[in-house]
Design an enzyme around this catalytic site. Structure first.
Site, short mmCIF file in Angstrom:
data_model
loop_
_atom_site.label_atom_id
_atom_site.label_comp_id
_atom_site.label_asym_id
_atom_site.label_seq_id
_atom_site.Cartn_x
_atom_site.Cartn_y
_atom_site.Cartn_z
N GLU A 62 5.80 -27.54 52.80
CA GLU A 62 5.64 -26.89 51.40
C GLU A 62 6.06 -27.78 50.21
OE1 GLU A 62 7.84 -23.15 51.18
OE2 GLU A 62 7.62 -23.07 48.86
N LYS A 240 15.06 -16.56 52.01
CA LYS A 240 13.85 -17.72 52.13
C LYS A 240 14.18 -18.93 51.46
CE LYS A 240 9.62 -19.36 52.21
NZ LYS A 240 9.03 -20.51 51.66
N ASP A 256 16.52 -26.29 67.05
CA ASP A 256 16.02 -25.16 67.33
C ASP A 256 16.09 -24.30 66.10
OD1 ASP A 256 14.96 -22.76 67.74
OD2 ASP A 256 15.70 -22.87 69.74
N HIS A 354 6.22 -25.79 40.72
CA HIS A 354 5.59 -25.50 42.04
C HIS A 354 4.18 -25.88 41.85
CE1 HIS A 354 5.19 -23.41 45.80
NE2 HIS A 354 6.16 -23.81 45.87
#
Ligand code: NAD
Length: 402
Positions: A62, A240, A256, A354
């Site tokens: 991202e 998030k 992991d 962004h």
């Protein structure tokens, strides 16, 4: 970077490799291997954690995450950087016992046999014990389920520098016959819990009012935090944002990330109300104080951390010596990432920063070649319309098709 991280030429070459793993290596890691799927690897800068400087490798697809983390870390530096700590690296192994005639009695019998249980567990992993880890304690609960009451036994295992799933699962399996004998029931599941409440990482940082951008921005961030704390729809996205940073470092170090994700969100929901992993407050001087607390089951031995060549080189670049130190750095990145997102949201909105980075993806989606991408991005950003159809028009223009 190579000099700072004391990397050999070979390690620097591995980090700079934008291709893939060797086929033989990939084939040994998972099953049915047909190829590899590389992710971009960036390095976040400006991080000062417990008064030590870090270059932090982040593997993520991202745009803007690495830039945002670096920028937030720069702002945090003005307030002394990040202060981090961890609990001992203790993981929980669960043993499920069903068909117990006297579950409460069985629970007490299991707890009475604590020392025997720990002995059986520790016999299974002398290496872990040698490194100062091993099974430390036993807990037991009776729970009500759709299948009636069950006795759930927890073994608490200090995993030192391992994530610990294999170590804990092996112990849980080994001790199951003894638990059956003590309880008079039947054991089914014997597996680690990813809700690693006994392996927490914490970070805090003060973002000075001045460095944040003034009183109004501080107020905006506090409003954003209050929104997340009250509303699960917002809180999901708040967390998030935290995980953007956390996962990128977890992946770069070969850990992991499903385990970390599972732990993070179950921890956030632990009180029955899904809550933010971070908290934001204002101190008496008007500065913003951010904190984070979350499970952080990461390791430096075992799993892909020990086999993936890029992960190994990244750990060396990062310069962490223990799994706890790694967990602390990751907590700092999570807090920084959350700060960056909240600051952008509370001021100009997330899209300005962004979208200019996202424009690169849009240009590539529209079919721009490597030579054309920059020109397309430049025009998209100038026009403030970042859409594939517009990128295609610009491309046609550039190629003289119109
Ligand atoms: P592992 O078993 O490969 O390595 C751990 C072992 O390394 C220890 O048991 C110990 O014997 C040894 N060791 C050597 N030096 C050590 C040190 N300094 N500190 C601690 N141990 C040391 O790996 P693991 O960490 O037990 O398991 C991790 C793997 O398990 C990951 O690949 C993960 O994806 C996988 N896994 C996860 C889950 C889950 O999260 N639910 C379930 C199953 C498997």
């Amino acid at each position: 970077m190579a000099r700072r991280g004391n990397l050999t030429e070979e390690e620097a070459r591995i980090i700079a490799n934008t291709g893939s793993l060797e086929a033989e290596m990939a084939d040994r890691m998972i099953e049915n291997v047909v190829g590899c799927m590389p992710l971009p690897l960036g390095v976040a800068v400006n991080f000062l954690v417990n008064e030590k400087d870090y270059l932090i490798p982040m593997a993520i697809e991202e745009p803007s995450v690495v830039a945002a983390a670096s920028n937030a870390a720069k702002i945090a530096r003005a307030g002394g950087g990040f202060r981090c700590e961890t609990t001992d690296p203790v993981m929980i192994g669960q043993i499920q016992v069903v068909d117990v005639a006297d579950p409460e009695g069985a629970k007490v019998r299991v707890l009475e046999a604590r020392d025997r249980i720990l002995e059986v567990c520790n016999e299974k992993d002398p290496v872990l014990v040698k490194f100062g880890g091993g099974a430390r304690d036993v807990e037991a609960r009776v729970i009500d389920t759709l299948q009636g009451p069950m006795l759930i036994v927890h073994i608490l295992v200090d995993c030192r520098d391992a994530m610990g799933a294999n170590a804990v699962n092996t112990m849980a399996e080994a001790v199951a016959p003894l638990i059956e004998e003590l309880s008079g029931g039947r054991v089914y599941l014997r597996i680690i819990s990813n809700l690693a409440v006994k392996r927490l990482a914490r970070a805090r940082a003060t973002f000075t009012e001045e460095a944040v951008g003034g009183e109004k921005v501080v107020e905006g961030i506090l409003q954003a935090y209050a929104f997340a704390a009250a509303d699960p729809y917002r809180c999901s996205t708040h967390n998030k944002g935290v995980m953007n940073g956390v996962d990128a470092v977890v992946i770069a170090t070969g850990n992991d990330w499903r385990a970390i994700e599972a732990g993070a969100h179950s921890y956030a929901a632990l009180g029955g109300h899904y809550k933010p992993l971070t908290a934001w407050e204002e101190d008496e001087k008007g500065n913003l104080v951010g904190t984070i607390e979350m499970p952080m089951a990461v390791g430096l031995v075992g799993g892909a951390t020990a086999t993936h060549p890029t992960a190994k080189a990244n750990v060396k670049l990062l310069g962490v010596k223990t799994a706890s130190e790694l967990a602390q750095v990751i907590a700092a990145v999570g807090l920084a990432q959350n700060f960056a997102a909240l600051r952008a949201l509370a001021t100009e909105g997330i899209q300005r920063g962004h979208m200019s980075l996202h424009a690169r993806n849009i240009a590539i989606m529209a079919g721009a070649t490597v030579d054309e991408v920059d020109r397309v991005v430049e025009r998209l950003v100038a026009q403030k319309v970042i859409r594939v159809d517009r990128a295609q028009e610009i491309l046609r223009d550039i190629r003289g098709e119109r």
